[in-house]
Design a protein around this motif. Structure first.
Motif, PDB file in Angstrom:
ATOM      1  N   ALA A   1       0.491   0.894   4.962  1.00  0.00           N
ATOM      2  CA  ALA A   1      -0.445   1.453   3.975  1.00  0.00           C
ATOM      3  C   ALA A   1      -1.749   1.840   4.670  1.00  0.00           C
ATOM      4  N   ASP A   2      -2.475   2.783   4.065  1.00  0.00           N
ATOM      5  CA  ASP A   2      -3.767   3.243   4.603  1.00  0.00           C
ATOM      6  C   ASP A   2      -4.917   2.627   3.815  1.00  0.00           C
ATOM      7  N   VAL A   3      -6.007   2.393   4.496  1.00  0.00           N
ATOM      8  CA  VAL A   3      -7.248   2.040   3.800  1.00  0.00           C
ATOM      9  C   VAL A   3      -7.858   3.347   3.312  1.00  0.00           C
TER      10      VAL A   3
ATOM     11  N   LEU B   1     -10.800  -3.912   0.650  1.00  0.00           N
ATOM     12  CA  LEU B   1     -10.098  -2.808   1.311  1.00  0.00           C
ATOM     13  C   LEU B   1      -9.203  -2.208   0.241  1.00  0.00           C
ATOM     14  N   LEU B   2      -9.496  -0.992  -0.155  1.00  0.00           N
ATOM     15  CA  LEU B   2      -8.722  -0.347  -1.219  1.00  0.00           C
ATOM     16  C   LEU B   2      -7.680   0.551  -0.565  1.00  0.00           C
ATOM     17  N   LEU B   3      -6.431   0.238  -0.838  1.00  0.00           N
ATOM     18  CA  LEU B   3      -5.323   0.855  -0.107  1.00  0.00           C
ATOM     19  C   LEU B   3      -4.664   1.980  -0.899  1.00  0.00           C
ATOM     20  N   ASN B   4      -3.849   2.754  -0.191  1.00  0.00           N
ATOM     21  CA  ASN B   4      -3.070   3.795  -0.887  1.00  0.00           C
ATOM     22  C   ASN B   4      -1.738   3.248  -1.383  1.00  0.00           C
ATOM     23  N   ALA B   5      -1.487   1.937  -1.194  1.00  0.00           N
ATOM     24  CA  ALA B   5      -0.292   1.291  -1.746  1.00  0.00           C
ATOM     25  C   ALA B   5      -0.737   0.295  -2.794  1.00  0.00           C
TER      26      ALA B   5
ATOM     27  N   GLU C   1      -8.045   3.657   8.500  1.00  0.00           N
ATOM     28  CA  GLU C   1      -7.239   2.748   9.326  1.00  0.00           C
ATOM     29  C   GLU C   1      -6.042   2.275   8.505  1.00  0.00           C
ATOM     30  N   GLN C   2      -5.074   1.708   9.233  1.00  0.00           N
ATOM     31  CA  GLN C   2      -3.815   1.380   8.550  1.00  0.00           C
ATOM     32  C   GLN C   2      -3.432  -0.072   8.773  1.00  0.00           C
ATOM     33  N   VAL C   3      -2.664  -0.582   7.824  1.00  0.00           N
ATOM     34  CA  VAL C   3      -2.149  -1.956   7.933  1.00  0.00           C
ATOM     35  C   VAL C   3      -0.638  -1.943   7.686  1.00  0.00           C
ATOM     36  N   ALA C   4       0.014  -3.019   8.128  1.00  0.00           N
ATOM     37  CA  ALA C   4       1.430  -3.221   7.801  1.00  0.00           C
ATOM     38  C   ALA C   4       1.573  -4.536   7.059  1.00  0.00           C
ATOM     39  N   PHE C   5       2.316  -4.497   5.977  1.00  0.00           N
ATOM     40  CA  PHE C   5       2.724  -5.708   5.263  1.00  0.00           C
ATOM     41  C   PHE C   5       4.031  -6.150   5.898  1.00  0.00           C
ATOM     42  N   LEU C   6       4.087  -7.385   6.388  1.00  0.00           N
ATOM     43  CA  LEU C   6       5.314  -7.858   7.022  1.00  0.00           C
ATOM     44  C   LEU C   6       6.266  -8.449   5.972  1.00  0.00           C
TER      45      LEU C   6
END
Ligand code: LLP
Length: 434
Positions: A301-303, A315-319, A375-380
């Protein structure tokens, strides 16, 4: 400055940072996949799925059960095909999952049809396909199955699903084998039901089945359940009913958080099964879902924005919760890592989605380096019970899904196994109606 996540392996099998600080799944950097296929995005590692199946097969080698993958965990037909390529069967709970299992190349004689409210058309689909067994959960369902089978000139193979009244010691919302749960038949009612079944000529008792819950970390509930299953099997045998096989259900837990370590070892689950069930000398079935695919998947997901509000940094995400519902639904924990490693000191941040609901929060006070817009994150641990639970709430698309094929040692191909299902697709479906 402290490290926020160590370079090298992080505690979730296939996820690690490479030397440039790029988060990788089975050695494949994730950021380029989001650039290519869009974000949010589900990515699954075929290599990890294969190694989990191998772990199960090794652990259970003494019992050699038929492994029936619980399709509900991840129903993408390409994922099913990958799983089935290892000789694994399927546990399905609807005509839709049955069609998916068949489309994924699962042999009908390796399919178990579970579910508490199967409708006549679904029973008919199972009979027409020639599946291994129907796991039946009520007398009313037995009557319905008998009627459908009679109409088709068939005899339906049945496993009675027993509710052993055992506390699975997992999240209350994913416990299934306690009194008060809608699942299964009361343990003490089974002998009488078995007798009563003889009045139904188009159903044939072949097995008993159990499933006590999901994400189990303790082996005691499995031990208790398998002991009860063995006791009941011996009791039925002593009254002249010989079974052909036993279905142990699924439920083996996996790590979601660093403190979970490697999670429970399937060797311990197999030991419980061997102790209680092997002496009976019957073929067995095991129905793992989460264990097979859970840690094989991540969601990127992206911030979109950051904001400070009172004493919170958001952090408001696109997911949103529509894409990954487990935190909102079960208060479940998912580990979250930045796609690009950073040495900046972590600060508590609240990761939330765009949905107009207060429950659309993935994590509160999560320690991460301060992430910026873009910036981007991954949910594991997003391979099981994530994409399958996604929905279109707030007019949103379903994210695309990508499968990394190959062995994870190079030669990996990123295959788009489902494009995003967009709002335009949904509008077109609605407008197509007269
Ligand atoms: N067999 C039966 C009859 C089941 O009901 C289930 C899961 C399984 C096998 C597979 O269980 P597993 O090995 O995956 O634990 N959505 C929840 C989990 C629901 C589990 C439903 N039944 C979650 O996200 O935690």
């Amino acid at each position: 400055m402290s490290e926020t996540a160590p370079r090298g392996p992080v505690p979730f099998g296939p996820v690690s940072y490479d030397d440039s600080g790029a988060l990788c799944l089975s050695g494949t950097p994730l950021a380029p996949l989001a650039a290519r296929f869009g974000s949010p995005l589900y990515v699954y590692s075929g290599a990890h799925i294969s190694s989990q199946i191998q772990r199960l097969q090794n652990a259970f080698s003494a019992l050699n059960p038929l492994i029936c993958y619980a399709v509900k965990a991840n129903m993408n037909t390409h994922v099913i095909r990958h799983v089935a390529s290892h000789g694994v069967g399927a546990d399905v709970v609807s005509a839709g999952e049955l069609r998916r299992a068949l489309a994924g190349g699962v042999a009908p004689e390796k399919i178990v049809f579970a579910g508490v409210a199967k409708q006549p058309a679904e029973l008919e689909a199972g009979l027409a396909a020639g599946i291994l067994q129907f796991n039946v959960e009520s007398w009313a369902e037995l009557e319905a199955l008998n009627a459908v089978a009679a109409r088709m000139g068939k005899v339906a193979p049945v496993a009675l699903r027993v509710n052993p009244d055992i506390d699975a010691q997992t999240l209350a919302k994913i416990t299934t084998g306690s009194r008060g749960n809608k699942f299964g038949l009361p343990f003490d009612d089974i002998p009488a039901l078995v007798q009563q079944m003889q009045t139904l000529p188009h159903v044939r008792l072949e097995a008993l089945a159990m499933h006590i819950g999901s994400q189990l970390f303790k082996m005691q509930p499995f031990n208790d359940a398998y002991r009860r299953l063995a006791d009941l099997t011996r009791h039925l045998s002593s009254t002249g009913t010989e079974l052909q096989r036993l279905d142990m259900g699924g439920g083996l837990g996996i790590p979601y958080a660093p403190e979970d370590g490697d999670g429970p070892d399937p060797v311990d689950l197999a030991a419980a099964a061997v102790e209680h069930l092997a002496p009976l000398g019957l073929p067995t079935i095991v129905e793992p879902g989460r264990f097979v695919v859970g840690n094989a998947g991540v969601m990127i997901a992206d911030v979109v924005y950051t904001k400070e509000s009172y004493d919170h940094r958001f952090l408001l995400l696109n997911a949103g919760m529509n894409d990954l519902m487990r935190p909102a639904l079960y208060d479940a924990y998912h580990h979250i890592l930045p796609l690009q490693h950073s040495n900046t000191a972590p600060v508590p941040q609240e990761l939330a989605g765009p949905i107009c609901e207060s429950t659309d929060v993935f994590a509160k006070q999560r320690l991460l380096p301060p992430l910026a817009e873009g910036e981007q994150v991954a949910f594991l641990t997003a391979g099981a019970y994530c994409a399958v639970l996604a929905n279109h709430y707030n007019g949103r698309a379903l994210p695309a899904e990508v499968l990394l094929t190959g062995d994870g040692e190079g030669g990996t191909e990123a295959k788009l196994i489902r494009p995003a299902v967009s709002d335009a697709d949904m509008i077109a479906l609605e407008q197509a109606q007269p």
